[in-house]
Design a protein around this motif. Structure first.
Motif, PDB file in Angstrom:
ATOM      1  N   VAL A 124      12.971   2.452 -11.218  1.00 15.17           N
ATOM      2  CA  VAL A 124      12.718   3.744 -10.572  1.00 15.17           C
ATOM      3  C   VAL A 124      13.009   4.884 -11.555  1.00 15.17           C
ATOM      4  N   ILE A 125      14.147   4.766 -12.272  1.00 10.98           N
ATOM      5  CA  ILE A 125      14.495   5.813 -13.229  1.00 10.98           C
ATOM      6  C   ILE A 125      13.389   5.971 -14.280  1.00 10.98           C
ATOM      7  N   ASN A 126      12.837   4.849 -14.739  1.00 11.98           N
ATOM      8  CA  ASN A 126      11.803   4.890 -15.780  1.00 11.98           C
ATOM      9  C   ASN A 126      10.400   5.090 -15.217  1.00 11.98           C
ATOM     10  N   ARG A 127      10.278   5.267 -13.895  1.00 10.86           N
ATOM     11  CA  ARG A 127       8.962   5.392 -13.251  1.00 10.86           C
ATOM     12  C   ARG A 127       8.062   4.234 -13.670  1.00 10.86           C
ATOM     13  N   ASP A 128       8.657   3.032 -13.706  1.00  7.86           N
ATOM     14  CA  ASP A 128       7.908   1.842 -14.131  1.00  7.86           C
ATOM     15  C   ASP A 128       7.120   1.318 -12.935  1.00  7.86           C
ATOM     16  N   LEU A 129       5.920   1.901 -12.723  1.00  6.95           N
ATOM     17  CA  LEU A 129       5.185   1.651 -11.491  1.00  6.95           C
ATOM     18  C   LEU A 129       4.921   0.173 -11.199  1.00  6.95           C
ATOM     19  N   PRO A 130       4.379  -0.618 -12.129  1.00  3.95           N
ATOM     20  CA  PRO A 130       4.109  -2.030 -11.788  1.00  3.95           C
ATOM     21  C   PRO A 130       5.373  -2.797 -11.426  1.00  3.95           C
ATOM     22  N   LEU A 131       6.488  -2.495 -12.112  1.00  5.78           N
ATOM     23  CA  LEU A 131       7.725  -3.214 -11.851  1.00  5.78           C
ATOM     24  C   LEU A 131       8.278  -2.850 -10.463  1.00  5.78           C
ATOM     25  N   ILE A 132       8.286  -1.548 -10.122  1.00  3.71           N
ATOM     26  CA  ILE A 132       8.740  -1.120  -8.787  1.00  3.71           C
ATOM     27  C   ILE A 132       7.930  -1.846  -7.723  1.00  3.71           C
ATOM     28  N   GLN A 133       6.611  -1.823  -7.945  1.00  2.00           N
ATOM     29  CA  GLN A 133       5.708  -2.451  -6.994  1.00  2.00           C
ATOM     30  C   GLN A 133       6.061  -3.926  -6.777  1.00  2.00           C
ATOM     31  N   PHE A 186       0.823  -1.201   0.000  1.00  2.00           N
ATOM     32  CA  PHE A 186       0.000   0.000   0.000  1.00  2.00           C
ATOM     33  C   PHE A 186       0.865   1.262   0.000  1.00  2.00           C
ATOM     34  N   ILE A 187       1.837   1.297   0.909  1.00  2.00           N
ATOM     35  CA  ILE A 187       2.671   2.496   1.046  1.00  2.00           C
ATOM     36  C   ILE A 187       3.457   2.756  -0.241  1.00  2.00           C
ATOM     37  N   VAL A 188       4.048   1.669  -0.791  1.00  2.00           N
ATOM     38  CA  VAL A 188       4.839   1.845  -2.011  1.00  2.00           C
ATOM     39  C   VAL A 188       3.943   2.307  -3.162  1.00  2.00           C
ATOM     40  N   PHE A 189       2.744   1.722  -3.244  1.00  2.00           N
ATOM     41  CA  PHE A 189       1.814   2.067  -4.313  1.00  2.00           C
ATOM     42  C   PHE A 189       1.513   3.570  -4.296  1.00  2.00           C
ATOM     43  N   ILE A 190       1.204   4.067  -3.098  1.00  5.37           N
ATOM     44  CA  ILE A 190       0.888   5.485  -2.969  1.00  5.37           C
ATOM     45  C   ILE A 190       2.116   6.346  -3.270  1.00  5.37           C
ATOM     46  N   LEU A 191       3.253   5.961  -2.655  1.00  9.22           N
ATOM     47  CA  LEU A 191       4.465   6.774  -2.767  1.00  9.22           C
ATOM     48  C   LEU A 191       4.883   6.984  -4.218  1.00  9.22           C
ATOM     49  N   VAL A 192       4.962   5.873  -4.990  1.00  8.41           N
ATOM     50  CA  VAL A 192       5.492   6.020  -6.346  1.00  8.41           C
ATOM     51  C   VAL A 192       4.539   6.826  -7.229  1.00  8.41           C
ATOM     52  N   ARG A 193       3.277   6.929  -6.819  1.00  5.98           N
ATOM     53  CA  ARG A 193       2.339   7.721  -7.621  1.00  5.98           C
ATOM     54  C   ARG A 193       2.290   9.182  -7.190  1.00  5.98           C
ATOM     55  N   VAL A 194       2.729   9.441  -5.957  1.00 10.49           N
ATOM     56  CA  VAL A 194       2.684  10.808  -5.456  1.00 10.49           C
ATOM     57  C   VAL A 194       3.931  11.578  -5.866  1.00 10.49           C
ATOM     58  N   VAL A 195       5.098  10.885  -5.905  1.00  6.94           N
ATOM     59  CA  VAL A 195       6.323  11.612  -6.254  1.00  6.94           C
ATOM     60  C   VAL A 195       6.241  12.063  -7.715  1.00  6.94           C
ATOM     61  N   GLN A 214      -7.089   2.621  -8.193  1.00 15.95           N
ATOM     62  CA  GLN A 214      -5.995   1.895  -8.861  1.00 15.95           C
ATOM     63  C   GLN A 214      -5.456   0.796  -7.953  1.00 15.95           C
ATOM     64  N   PHE A 215      -5.299   1.148  -6.643  1.00 15.06           N
ATOM     65  CA  PHE A 215      -4.732   0.172  -5.712  1.00 15.06           C
ATOM     66  C   PHE A 215      -5.617  -1.062  -5.605  1.00 15.06           C
ATOM     67  N   TRP A 216      -6.943  -0.826  -5.516  1.00 13.59           N
ATOM     68  CA  TRP A 216      -7.839  -1.982  -5.361  1.00 13.59           C
ATOM     69  C   TRP A 216      -7.800  -2.849  -6.604  1.00 13.59           C
ATOM     70  N   ILE A 217      -7.750  -2.217  -7.775  1.00 17.25           N
ATOM     71  CA  ILE A 217      -7.657  -3.001  -9.013  1.00 17.25           C
ATOM     72  C   ILE A 217      -6.374  -3.845  -9.002  1.00 17.25           C
ATOM     73  N   TRP A 218      -5.226  -3.170  -8.636  1.00 19.65           N
ATOM     74  CA  TRP A 218      -3.932  -3.871  -8.597  1.00 19.65           C
ATOM     75  C   TRP A 218      -3.974  -5.025  -7.615  1.00 19.65           C
ATOM     76  N   LEU A 219      -4.549  -4.741  -6.404  1.00 14.16           N
ATOM     77  CA  LEU A 219      -4.571  -5.759  -5.358  1.00 14.16           C
ATOM     78  C   LEU A 219      -5.394  -6.962  -5.805  1.00 14.16           C
ATOM     79  N   GLY A 220      -6.566  -6.707  -6.409  1.00 15.12           N
ATOM     80  CA  GLY A 220      -7.421  -7.782  -6.882  1.00 15.12           C
ATOM     81  C   GLY A 220      -6.685  -8.683  -7.859  1.00 15.12           C
ATOM     82  N   ARG A 221      -5.956  -8.053  -8.793  1.00 13.68           N
ATOM     83  CA  ARG A 221      -5.211  -8.854  -9.778  1.00 13.68           C
ATOM     84  C   ARG A 221      -4.027  -9.567  -9.120  1.00 13.68           C
TER      85      ARG A 221
END
Lengths: 295, 334
Positions: B294-303, B21-30, B64-71
């Motif tokens: 991280v450099i590419n802001r590749d959200l699913p991969l970071i997660q 949860f924390i990582v999901f929010i963080l990478v989308r807020v920065v 977005q988080f709930w969709i990700w979590l469900g999958r």
């Protein structure tokens, strides 16, 4: 006249900073003899035990004198050979059975390790010896006990295990350092009787360290009375009790409770006696220093 | 035991959920937009909006988080934005390389730290102990990446005995079916490949291992010296055993227990250290991939990578607890 098995001759040890802890101690223990080493806490009793096994702490140095076991001067040997020489001939029964067994090893190796690695027995031979000795010290189900860890045994049981481990090596000398002090009063008597019984059966010489004169009368033939690292009296136990020569020995006896005279109040040592003892120790040290500087 | 296990699994789930949860929010807020980085400069607003919607990034973050979590609960961790591949596939492709590096580093740290501690405790109070203390201090004072740079200068440049980048020489033909090259080359007895792997892995592993080795050495030495004062050690001396033998067979066993707890925690730091050390040595592991993500802001991969790291931490702590009970007979009941 037989040669003493343990022969401590004029042993002085001191802290490296200076204070003398043993003052020319001479103690002889003949083969098969039970010798008591009596004295109050801090008199240097345990220091003598450690000196016999050549394991004085690094902070303590031997100033003079010698310790001989089976006629061999221990100080003349280097550490490794000395350890195994002693390990083959003498065994130690420690004061506190709760800390003297390794908490993370089973009982079996703690009895058999010396038999296998110092005495060169085969594993099954050592195991058989361990089982026999556990039987001798009256431990029920010795097979099961060998597989247990120390924390699964009571204090009395652990002291029995340590006694079995000491006698298992068939040593010619056992040093027992207040082996009952840490135990319950009810267990103390059993353990004392056991040590007396084992000593008689194996004919081992015994240096029995204690502050309890009652035990000395029951168990020992000869005794040394130690005060401030100095042997103040040395005699047969009969002589010691019938005609104590030194004022300190008499004071020690007066301070021991007696079953036959329970109403008699115990007498603490008088200030005069303590002053006299302090003077005696100071005189000894002065004479010793003078001799060292002129000799 | 069954009850403890359930509690353990439950708390693990809570930890992983919290991390996710924390990582999901963080990478989308920065700041930083993954879509803008994918498209060539000058792409139209309509194109950007289209792609943003494609990845679901136009929805509110919580949705977005709930969709990700469900999958994720069904095993689908999405597709990497920068690499256009399945996240789990990418992670499992890189994970063995990192696991092998970290394990090698741990082995080196335990062997080196243990040997130093035993030597220092055996020769306590002598110049040998002082020397080891000094070396430990120096090793602790320098972070792993600085050790990496120092090692590169020493054994990569001045005396080039080791390879300074990569995991294995690209010219080698690898007959492997899994990503565990080190283990497979051992099992297949391919010593040529094993040597090449070690030529690449020893420096990064050593850089990771040195600070941990110092911690182990210092802690184990202290416990050993304390154990050497115990009555059972004195009794063993009267039995005729040498100082070395007494140290190894009586004191060591008891001294390892307190060391293990801290070494376990320190090992998780080591895993964290792989991120930067892998980068330094261009080692194709998970940590190196994490930096790219991280450099590419590749959200699913970071997660995905962060979750795997979190899972590793939890697993290591569990292993430490289990071995703790194994080493201390007094904890073995119940």
């Amino acid at each position: 006249m037989t040669a003493p098995y343990l022969d401590i001759e004029g042993l002085s040890v001191a802290l490296r900073e200076g204070a003398r802890l043993l003052r020319r101690v001479s103690i002889k223990v003949n083969p098969g003899e039970v010798h008591a080493l009596v004295g109050e806490s801090g008199a240097g009793k345990s220091m003598i035990a450690r000196a016999v096994f050549g394991i004085l702490p690094n902070s303590i140095e031997i100033l003079e004198g010698r310790v001989a076991l089976a006629g061999e001067d221990l100080n003349a040997m280097s550490q490794g050979p000395r350890r195994s020489f002693i390990g083959k001939r003498a065994a130690f029964i420690p004061q506190d059975p709760l800390t003297a067994l390794n908490p993370s090893r089973r009982i079996e190796p703690q009895i058999t390790d010396r038999l296998i690695h110092i005495l060169g027995m085969k594993t099954n031979e050592a195991r058989a010896r361990a089982l026999a000795l556990l039987g001798e010290v009256k431990i029920a189900e010795p097979e099961r006990v060998l597989r247990l860890y120390p924390h699964e045994l009571s204090g009395g049981m652990r002291q029995r295990v340590l006694i079995a481990a000491a006698f298992a090596a068939e040593p010619r000398l056992i040093v027992a350092d207040e082996p009952t002090t840490a135990l319950d009063v009810t267990v103390q008597k059993q353990i004392l009787a056991l040590i007396a019984d084992m000593q008689a059966r194996h004919g081992t010489a015994l240096l029995f360290i204690t502050h309890n004169l009652g035990v000395v009368a029951k168990l020992c033939q000869t005794a040394s009375v130690l005060y401030a690292g100095k042997v103040v009296e040395q005699a047969s136990v009969r002589q010691l009790f019938e005609k104590p020569q030194h004022a300190y020995t008499r004071a020690l006896m007066a301070a021991t409770p007696r079953y036959d005279r329970p109403d008699e109040s115990l007498k603490p040592a008088s200030p005069e006696l303590l002053a006299a003892l302090a003077r005696e120790v100071a005189d000894t040290d002065a004479a010793w220093l003078k001799e060292r500087h002129h000799g | 035991m069954g009850r403890n296990l359930l509690i353990r699994i439950g708390s693990t789930m809570v930890t992983l959920f919290g991390v996710a949860f924390i990582v999901f929010i963080l990478v989308r807020v920065v700041p930083g937009n993954p879509i803008a980085m994918m498209l060539p400069p000058g792409a139209s607003d309509a194109d950007i909006a289209l792609l943003t919607a494609h990845y679901g990034l136009d929805k509110p973050i919580l949705t977005q988080f709930w969709i990700w979590l469900g999958r994720a609960l069904q095993g689908d961790f999405g597709t990497s934005i920068s690499l256009r591949q399945d996240v789990m596939g990418l992670i499992f492709g890189r994970l063995p390389a990192t696991l092998e590096l970290a394990t090698l580093a741990l082995l080196i740290a335990v062997a080196l730290g243990g040997a130093l501690a035993i030597t220092a405790a055996r020769f306590r109070g002598t110049a040998a102990e002082t020397g080891i203390d000094l070396a430990n201090g120096a090793s602790l004072a320098m972070p792993d990446f600085l050790w990496g740079l120092t090692l590169i200068l020493l054994f990569g440049v001045a005396f080039p005995v080791f390879a300074i980048s990569g995991r294995v020489s690209p010219t080698l033909d690898l007959p492997f079916v899994s990503g565990f090259y080190l283990i497979e080359s051992l099992l297949r007895l391919r010593l040529d490949i094993l040597l090449d792997l070690l030529r690449h892995m020893l420096m990064p592993a050593l850089a990771l291992a040195l600070p941990l080795a110092a911690v182990i050495a210092q802690l184990l030495k202290t416990s050993l010296k304390e154990a050497m004062q115990q009555d059972y050690v004195m009794l063993a001396r009267t039995k005729g055993f040498s100082e070395t033998r007494v140290l190894l067979s009586e004191a060591l066993r008891n001294a390892v227990i307190p060391t293990l707890t801290l070494a376990g925690v320190q090992f998780t730091f080591l895993i964290g250290g792989t991120v930067i050390v892998e980068r330094l040595f261009s080692y194709e592991g998970l940590g190196n991939m994490a930096i790219d993500a991280v450099i590419n802001r590749d959200l699913p991969l970071i997660q995905g990578i962060v979750l795997v790291f979190a899972l590793l931490f939890v697993a290591i702590n569990l292993l430490v607890d289990l071995s703790y009970a194994l080493l201390n007979p007094r904890l073995r009941h119940g």
